[in-house]
Design a protein around this motif. Structure first.
Motif, PDB file in Angstrom:
ATOM      1  N   GLY A   1     103.478  42.365  57.882  1.00 28.88           N
ATOM      2  CA  GLY A   1     104.958  43.516  58.579  1.00 28.88           C
ATOM      3  C   GLY A   1     106.412  43.230  58.302  1.00 28.88           C
ATOM      4  N   LEU A   2     107.214  41.940  57.978  1.00 28.41           N
ATOM      5  CA  LEU A   2     107.921  41.229  57.783  1.00 28.41           C
ATOM      6  C   LEU A   2     108.635  41.505  56.463  1.00 28.41           C
ATOM      7  N   ALA A   3     107.650  40.690  55.462  1.00 25.72           N
ATOM      8  CA  ALA A   3     107.391  40.903  54.010  1.00 25.72           C
ATOM      9  C   ALA A   3     107.371  42.425  53.358  1.00 25.72           C
ATOM     10  N   PHE A   4     107.192  43.823  54.193  1.00 20.82           N
ATOM     11  CA  PHE A   4     106.862  45.149  54.034  1.00 20.82           C
ATOM     12  C   PHE A   4     107.670  45.336  54.144  1.00 20.82           C
ATOM     13  N   GLN A   5     108.813  44.732  55.693  1.00 18.91           N
ATOM     14  CA  GLN A   5     109.971  45.543  55.805  1.00 18.91           C
ATOM     15  C   GLN A   5     110.783  45.299  54.404  1.00 18.91           C
ATOM     16  N   ALA A   6     110.930  43.603  54.021  1.00 15.25           N
ATOM     17  CA  ALA A   6     111.863  43.529  53.935  1.00 15.25           C
ATOM     18  C   ALA A   6     111.269  44.072  51.985  1.00 15.25           C
ATOM     19  N   VAL A   7     110.211  44.914  51.560  1.00 14.20           N
ATOM     20  CA  VAL A   7     110.580  45.359  50.855  1.00 14.20           C
ATOM     21  C   VAL A   7     110.830  46.640  50.739  1.00 14.20           C
TER      22      VAL A   7
ATOM     23  N   LEU B   1      90.954  41.804  52.957  1.00 13.17           N
ATOM     24  CA  LEU B   1      92.301  41.068  53.924  1.00 13.17           C
ATOM     25  C   LEU B   1      93.230  40.369  52.838  1.00 13.17           C
ATOM     26  N   ASP B   2      92.817  39.425  52.130  1.00 19.31           N
ATOM     27  CA  ASP B   2      94.348  38.725  51.149  1.00 19.31           C
ATOM     28  C   ASP B   2      94.388  39.610  49.757  1.00 19.31           C
ATOM     29  N   THR B   3      93.001  40.177  49.607  1.00 22.71           N
ATOM     30  CA  THR B   3      93.752  41.517  49.028  1.00 22.71           C
ATOM     31  C   THR B   3      94.770  42.505  48.992  1.00 22.71           C
ATOM     32  N   LEU B   4      94.196  42.559  49.891  1.00 27.73           N
ATOM     33  CA  LEU B   4      95.034  44.135  50.665  1.00 27.73           C
ATOM     34  C   LEU B   4      96.636  43.835  50.913  1.00 27.73           C
ATOM     35  N   PHE B   5      97.007  42.876  51.123  1.00 27.95           N
ATOM     36  CA  PHE B   5      97.598  41.403  51.479  1.00 27.95           C
ATOM     37  C   PHE B   5      98.993  41.970  50.580  1.00 27.95           C
ATOM     38  N   THR B   6      98.347  41.211  49.372  1.00 26.64           N
ATOM     39  CA  THR B   6      98.808  41.343  48.237  1.00 26.64           C
ATOM     40  C   THR B   6      99.365  42.457  47.786  1.00 26.64           C
ATOM     41  N   HIS B   7      97.769  43.719  47.730  1.00 31.38           N
ATOM     42  CA  HIS B   7      98.513  44.682  47.574  1.00 31.38           C
ATOM     43  C   HIS B   7      99.534  46.300  48.654  1.00 31.38           C
ATOM     44  N   LEU B   8      99.834  45.747  49.284  1.00 28.72           N
ATOM     45  CA  LEU B   8     100.735  46.521  50.241  1.00 28.72           C
ATOM     46  C   LEU B   8     102.266  45.942  49.741  1.00 28.72           C
ATOM     47  N   LEU B   9     102.319  44.341  49.023  1.00 31.18           N
ATOM     48  CA  LEU B   9     103.474  44.756  49.019  1.00 31.18           C
ATOM     49  C   LEU B   9     103.809  45.075  47.384  1.00 31.18           C
TER      50      LEU B   9
END
Lengths: 336, 336
Positions: free
Chosen positions: A215-221, A324-332
């Motif tokens: 979430g913090l990474a997402f917010q930064a992006v 999950l790992d893929t989703l994390f990367t994809h999300l950013l």
């Protein structure tokens, strides 16, 4: 995500269907399912359903059936919709996903009510889940709701703080706000799946932690896109956050710098003048020069790395962990 | 009520203290504990604490210790405060207990947030209660929240309905709205006490039913006071509900009459003219002539009788049952 959406959709439709028809109509509009006349809306974009996917994968990652996670997935989608709806009122944001915000389309009072209805229904779906861990899931959701509200309170209070001097908002205060406002719900999304899937507390805590960092990474992006995003992609004006004088991470880290660019930026933000096309471009260049863009990119990378690392430290089923790992990367994976 | 308030107060203070300081400040203002500067407010009237008293007595009536009811009492007071706060925004009511409503004092956005914070905290207090029936209590509270939101939706939709003809609001539709908006929370107040006190389902259902009828009686009296109440007592202008063209029970039952007074009343309400001092007096006389006041008084009496009778049909401990009975009567004991 497609698979998870298919799995969750019937229960989400059912939950919205249990609302009073009028609040249900507003909810369907907010979810991008319908236009203001209640007809299917080809222009309504539904949101990608990241949170519900995290919940389903959270259950699968701890070895449970994804179906166990459905009440949790419905709850997080409803809470997310509630928070967008009420936040748009508080922030006076008129557009959401390229359509008028609910309060613009239906009026402020009705939008307050629709948000309340979504919140009440979110807790209900979880509290009535036929799952022995339902009560634990509700307690978890409650902590998340309190965090969301605190984060929004912190954010609203930032507006009244100066750009400079002892009262200024520091980057670490911004991070605390983002952890509450954005991190908590992403953390909760995975954690609820794990709870409903019967995972032990340590696993739940680790997965929640991974989601929080995501979430913090997402917010930064998001903050980078709020200044340098392509208007054709974001649907918002160029340098939008600077025009609106929003206190976001790139701007706050730039201001925390001691160089000439930081001083000029502070003066520009402090001046009573509107920050329009040219001034906004200048401000964006100053943020970049004072290191705000690089610091935010580092912030995003660091949190994303921590999120991935945290996932690797928990014993999880292989396929779901990979997803999950893929989703994390994809999300950013947006242009930043 | 004094005794119950003393019992509940520390936990209520603690719950408000867990909020973000800013939302906590608004909550303290809404509860009548403080002025807008956060100082103790001698002008702030605290509300009588009817709901918390019902919860405590609900537990005692089923043979439990009143202390078992405290998390339920805190939850209903917080939900009540949340609903007043958000309803005042939706209804554009500027005054609450003779002081500016929260949205007038702090702004609409902050008031939305403060309501959200109270709602989240209400569910939290109950979900985290160290009581084996906590999960059942949360499920009950959820049903109540959905009912409250539905009732408010019904009420807001009434505004758009005509005074006459097939689309007009019938008295029975008004009763359904009142049952959701007012009855549900009073029913829930007693029921939560009984649930937390470990009562069997039939007892909980009966006590909830008694509370619902009490709520309907309470609403009927409130509607009478909304037209004929003494401004010095109610803090609202004479014939206030007629001036505001609110669709309340006396007016709707009067309009449902077929006589001359009902027709004149309908014409008056239908006209684009303001209903001011003289016209409001005339309208009030017409409501009375068409039987609206008598019908509402009957409605109040009938529901109060049913509430008392329902109490007598359940096996309850003697002292608490008597106190409930007294509280029921006392609650309606306003000049009507």
């Amino acid at each position: 995500m497609e698979r998870c959406r298919e799995l969750v959709r019937p229960a989400l439709v059912e939950a919205v269907g249990r609302l009073h028809p009028w609040t249900g109509e507003m909810a369907a509009y907010a979810l991008g399912w319908a236009d203001t006349a209640g007809n299917p809306d080809p222009g309504g974009s539904e949101g990608k359903g990241v949170r519900q996917a995290l919940t389903v994968l959270g259950a699968e990652a701890v070895g449970a059936d994804g179906r166990d996670a459905v009440p949790g997935a419905v709850a997080v989608e409803l809470v997310h919709t509630f928070s967008l709806l009420h936040d748009d009122i508080m922030d006076a944001d008129t557009l959401r996903r390229q359509r008028p915000a609910v309060w613009k389309a239906y009026g402020t009072g009705p939008a307050v009510l629709a948000g309340d209805a979504l919140l009440a229904q979110a807790v209900t779906v979880l509290a009535e889940a036929p799952n022995p861990r339902a009560a634990a899931a509700v307690r978890h959701l409650c902590r998340t709701l309190n965090a969301l509200v605190s984060g929004q309170a912190q954010d609203l209070r930032f507006e009244h703080r100066p750009w400079n001097g002892p009262g200024a908002v520091g980057p670490e205060q911004y991070r605390s706000m983002a952890e509450h406002k954005t991190g908590a719900l992403l953390g909760s999304a995975i954690a609820l799946g794990a709870i409903l899937g019967g995972a032990p507390d340590e696993t739940v805590t680790a997965l929640e932690r991974a989601g929080r960092h995501l979430g913090l990474a997402f917010q930064a992006v998001d903050d980078i896109l709020g200044i340098w995003g392509d208007p054709a992609v974001t649907g918002k004006p160029t340098h939008g956050d600077l025009r609106q004088r929003k206190k976001t991470y790139p701007i706050l880290t730039a201001l925390a710098d001691s160089g000439r660019a930081a001083h000029e930026l502070a003066a520009l933000l402090d001046s009573p003048q509107r920050i329009d096309g040219e001034a906004a471009g200048r401000a964006a260049a100053l943020v970049e020069e004072a290191g705000g863009r690089a610091a935010t990119r580092d912030e995003a990378r660091r949190h994303l790395d921590t999120a991935h690392r945290t996932l690797r430290d928990v014993p999880l089923t292989r396929t779901a962990a990979q997803e999950l790992d893929t989703l994390f990367t994809h999300l950013l994976d947006r242009t930043w």
